[in-house]
Design an enzyme around this catalytic site. Structure first.
Site, short mmCIF file in Angstrom:
data_model
loop_
_atom_site.label_atom_id
_atom_site.label_comp_id
_atom_site.label_asym_id
_atom_site.label_seq_id
_atom_site.Cartn_x
_atom_site.Cartn_y
_atom_site.Cartn_z
N ASP A 200 0.85 -1.19 0.00
CA ASP A 200 0.00 0.00 0.00
C ASP A 200 0.89 1.25 0.00
OD1 ASP A 200 -3.11 0.79 1.35
OD2 ASP A 200 -1.48 2.26 1.28
N ASN A 208 -2.43 12.81 -4.61
CA ASN A 208 -3.58 13.31 -5.36
C ASN A 208 -3.89 14.76 -4.99
OD1 ASN A 208 -4.36 11.15 -6.97
ND2 ASN A 208 -5.46 10.16 -5.30
N HIS A 213 -5.08 14.10 -9.74
CA HIS A 213 -5.31 12.68 -10.00
C HIS A 213 -4.48 12.13 -11.17
CE1 HIS A 213 -8.44 12.10 -7.07
NE2 HIS A 213 -8.53 10.84 -7.46
N ASP A 217 -2.36 8.91 -10.93
CA ASP A 217 -2.49 7.74 -11.81
C ASP A 217 -1.13 7.34 -12.37
OD1 ASP A 217 -5.16 7.64 -11.40
OD2 ASP A 217 -5.77 8.25 -13.42
N GLU A 243 -4.85 2.36 -4.17
CA GLU A 243 -3.38 2.39 -4.15
C GLU A 243 -2.83 1.13 -3.50
OE1 GLU A 243 -5.19 3.20 -1.82
OE2 GLU A 243 -4.15 3.84 -0.01
#
Ligand SMILES: Nc1nc2c(ncn2[C@@H]2O[C@H](COP(=O)(O)OP(=O)(O)OP(=O)(O)O)[C@@H](O)[C@H]2O)c(=O)[nH]1
Length: 337
Positions: A200, A208, A213, A217, A243
């Protein structure tokens, strides 16, 4: 040799292929069908991954082919298997490769490529003695298989990273657990076995929030590519959601498994992500065994992950280590902040 096939048989194959539930089942069935065709002596299906890799002692990355034969047997060590000689010389702009014809015009082998899905390129390698009509029929079969592969990849892979998704993880983990229900590991710290880990990205919300975003990404995409470079041929990688990623690490002792995840943690911590800079990752892992449910094992990896998050992040935590010192109920109460 004649084709010797009836229209009914071809319809029957088409029905058998379309009822398969997933890519694995579809490909097993397709290989069964190829086996039924008497004028095919040998058939194999490969997945081809195009990688950029930095070799030891070199400064530039070089393109490298990683070729996996279907089905991938995680209990074997594939490091010495080399399929590259079969594919290295192929012209990747065409989908059909044939051996030069013999004096009667027959081809001893054919390779059909499967491209255009969100998964890896696949190749069907057939051996026999094929005339033009046979090649035509095989080409039609390839088209049918290809369309179904594209459909299954869309359903079973994550759109952004192209890694197998959560749904594929459930099926694969069940398969690995079933293997260990027949084959008990006596000493998991010494024997080579399988490990499941949840990875994680730390404080991903900040990525973000601070960069937007799109950059978020891009971090997820690069992270998945680093995973593909760092883990081995017979490990299974997934995007779990958001994530979070999952790795099923195979053929590793406890020490090797922890070292492998720490190596990956270091690779991530030392990588400069475009615009975003440095990020870290926390990892919770546990031993895969055949006695508990796959969901319980995922739950254990999750608890170890929570423990890693609660104890400073950027670390690898083995569930078996913390469960010795902590009551399981306490682990479920660990807070993230
Ligand atoms: N860009 C992008 N963000 C996503 C995607 N899926 C989930 N996220 C974001 O991932 C973030 C996860 O945040 P949290 O669960 O709070 O965790 P965190 O900030 O990583 O903190 P810790 O895990 O505690 O270190 C949220 O902001 C989600 O919106 C995705 O596909 N793309």
């Amino acid at each position: 040799m004649s084709l010797n096939l009836t229209v009914q048989q071809v319809f029957c194959w088409s029905i058998q292929l379309t009822v398969q539930q997933d890519y694995q089942a579809l490909t097993y069935k397709f290989l069964d069908i190829l086996d039924e065709i008497t004028w095919i002596d040998n058939s194999a299906i490969y997945e081809i991954y195009h990688h950029e890799r930095k070799k030891t002692g070199e400064t530039k990355t070089v393109p490298e082919l990683l070729i996996k034969r279907f089905p991938l047997d995680f209990t074997r060590n594939y490091e010495e298997e080399d399929h590259n000689s079969l594919f290295a010389e192929l012209d990747h702009s065409t989908d059909l490769h044939l051996s030069p014809p013999d004096e009667s015009g027959l081809h001893a082998w054919a390779i059909f490529s499967i491209r255009g899905s969100c998964g890896p390129e696949r190749a069907i390698h057939l051996e026999g003695a094929f005339n033009r009509k046979m090649i035509e029929l095989l080409n039609n079969l390839r088209e049918m298989y290809r369309n179904l592969v594209i459909l299954h990849d869309t359903k079973e892979r994550d759109v952004l990273t192209k890694l197998p998704n959560r749904q594929s993880l459930d099926a694969r983990l069940l398969q690995v657990c079933e293997h260990y229900s027949d084959y008990q590991i006596i000493d998991k710290s010494e024997e080579k076995s399988s490990w499941i880990a949840i990875l994680d990205i730390d404080h991903f919300k900040r990525v973000n929030d601070d960069f937007g975003h799109l950059y978020g990404d891009e971090v997820l995409l690069i992270f998945s590519q680093l995973m593909e470079k760092c883990f081995r041929y017979n490990d299974f990688l997934f995007r779990f959601g958001g994530e979070e990623f999952v790795v099923i690490l195979n053929l590793a002792s406890q020490e090797t498994a922890i070292a492998a995840f720490n190596r990956f943690r270091d690779v991530v911590a030392n990588y400069t992500f475009p615009n975003v800079g440095r990020i870290t990752v926390s990892v919770g892992l546990t031993h895969v065994d055949g006695r508990s449910m796959p969901t319980t094992q995922l739950d254990h990896a999750d608890k170890a992950l929570y423990y890693a998050k609660d104890n400073g992040r950027n670390r690898v935590v083995l569930y078996e280590d913390i469960s010795i010192f902590t009551d399981d109920n306490d682990l479920s109460e660990i807070e993230l902040f």
